[in-house]
Design a protein around this motif. Structure first.
Motif, mmCIF file in Angstrom:
data_model
loop_
_atom_site.group_PDB
_atom_site.id
_atom_site.type_symbol
_atom_site.label_atom_id
_atom_site.label_comp_id
_atom_site.label_asym_id
_atom_site.label_seq_id
_atom_site.Cartn_x
_atom_site.Cartn_y
_atom_site.Cartn_z
ATOM 1 N N LYS A 259 13.071 8.178 4.373
ATOM 2 C CA LYS A 259 11.710 8.105 3.867
ATOM 3 C C LYS A 259 11.411 6.754 3.224
ATOM 4 O O LYS A 259 10.337 6.178 3.431
ATOM 5 N N ASP A 263 8.543 4.054 4.237
ATOM 6 C CA ASP A 263 7.519 3.689 3.258
ATOM 7 C C ASP A 263 7.504 2.191 2.997
ATOM 8 O O ASP A 263 6.428 1.573 2.890
ATOM 9 N N LYS A 266 6.061 0.342 6.003
ATOM 10 C CA LYS A 266 4.606 0.516 6.025
ATOM 11 C C LYS A 266 3.931 -0.378 4.991
ATOM 12 O O LYS A 266 2.846 -0.910 5.221
ATOM 13 N N GLU A 267 4.583 -0.544 3.846
ATOM 14 C CA GLU A 267 3.982 -1.313 2.762
ATOM 15 C C GLU A 267 4.024 -2.808 3.010
ATOM 16 O O GLU A 267 3.034 -3.514 2.747
ATOM 17 N N ARG A 321 1.878 -0.892 10.073
ATOM 18 C CA ARG A 321 1.435 0.317 9.375
ATOM 19 C C ARG A 321 0.648 1.231 10.318
ATOM 20 O O ARG A 321 0.835 2.460 10.323
#
Length: 334
Positions: A259, A263, A266-267, A321
């Motif tokens: 996870k 994350d 994506k950031e 993203r």
């Protein structure tokens, strides 16, 4: 045409030897046909398993020219044609073609092409591959499913337990605790079955250490050799998605690893190593032992000038993203 069969023969607890047999065959003859002829006409001591001869029972699985397959499904013509596409295995020009037969991997040999499949069956039993309805009130007649609910079981229901995926599994070869792709493919069938009442317990079991889904190395060999298109790796991935949807980020390091990686990408488009270590190993500063384990590595990185003091997002962060979110939305719809 003439074909040389090189068969890896072995007695229990002894070194393997190669024995060659020259037979006249047709291109449409299956490998099992050829083995039968060798046994009936040349060497009655040759041992191998067989039963249905029709790609149903899975008994005749063995390694044919380096890959696990069903001897009743593969024929001489297609096998020789496949070899022509592999330079390392291609037969020499004007020579008699050769086909090498060996026992399945990851299981001890009993005799010749017959292997001991005890670990295979024991690992299948470990995932409890049967529907549990103990928590539900038993109906008067039966548990009914909609066509849509039943369709989720079709792919894994095709598994014939031949052992080809287990034979080729890299994870099983290096980790004796890993249950194997066959077991986890069957495990997903139970997770997907609307009649089962043990989903939470199953996911907890399949999430444990490297014996479950996190032990898979994602090498894709299981998918490539499966004769029934069960795609074990695909089923393992589905179990991972179920685990992640049922768990919180902080539950286990394996879940945090997956996870947090997603994350962070994506950031910022790529991984911020500082945050990755703190969140995965240190569990957001909750795991002091994990944090301390990072100290030696952090010090070496600082001394060598390789510790990132700042983080610059990549230029394609928005595109990355969007791709991740698109995949996540597709998975949710499935």
């Amino acid at each position: 045409m003439e074909v040389i069969f090189k068969i890896i023969r072995q007695q229990q607890n002894s070194a393997p030897v190669v024995q060659t047999y020259l037979i006249e065959v047709e291109s449409g003859n299956t490998i099992l046909d050829c083995l039968n002829r060798i046994k009936w006409e040349q060497d009655g001591t040759l041992a191998f398993r067989k039963n249905c001869r029709n790609t149903i029972c899975g008994s005749c699985a063995m390694r044919i020219n380096g890959r696990s397959a069903l001897a009743c499904k593969e024929n001489v013509g297609s096998e020789l044609a496949r070899l022509q596409q592999i330079p390392a295995l291609e037969n020499k020009t004007n020579s008699i073609p050769e086909i090498t037969i060996a026992p399945l991997g990851n299981m001890p040999v009993i005799k010749d092409l017959v292997v001991n499949m005890s670990s295979f069956w024991n690992n299948l039993e470990a995932v409890a591959p049967y529907v549990s309805t103990s928590a539900r009130q038993v109906p008067e007649r039966e548990f009914l499913q909609t066509p849509q609910e039943r369709s989720r079981l079709d792919q894994t229901g095709n598994c014939i337990m031949c052992g080809a995926c287990y034979s080729e599994c890299n994870a099983r070869e290096v980790d004796p605790n890993f249950v194997g792709p066959h077991a986890l493919a069957k495990a997903y069938r139970m997770v997907a079955d609307s009649r089962d009442s043990e989903t939470e317990n199953r996911l907890a079991n399949y999430n444990e250490g490297t014996k479950g889904v996190w032990g898979c190395t994602r090498c894709l060999y299981c998918d490539s050799v499966c004769p029934m298109d069960v795609a074990p790796l695909e089923q393992i991935t589905k179990i991972k998605q179920e685990i992640l949807s049922h768990k919180q980020v902080s539950d286990t390091r394996s879940i945090r690893h997956r996870k947090v990686l997603i994350d962070l990408v994506k950031e910022g488009g790529w991984i911020d190593e500082r945050q990755f270590g703190l969140q995965v190993v240190g569990n957001y500063f909750k795991d002091l032992r994990g944090l301390l384990s990072l100290a030696p590595l952090g010090l070496r990185m600082i001394v060598r000038g390789k510790f990132p003091l700042s983080f610059e997002p990549s230029q394609g962060t928005q595109q990355v993203r969007s791709l991740i979110e698109s995949v996540q939305n597709d998975s949710a719809e499935c």
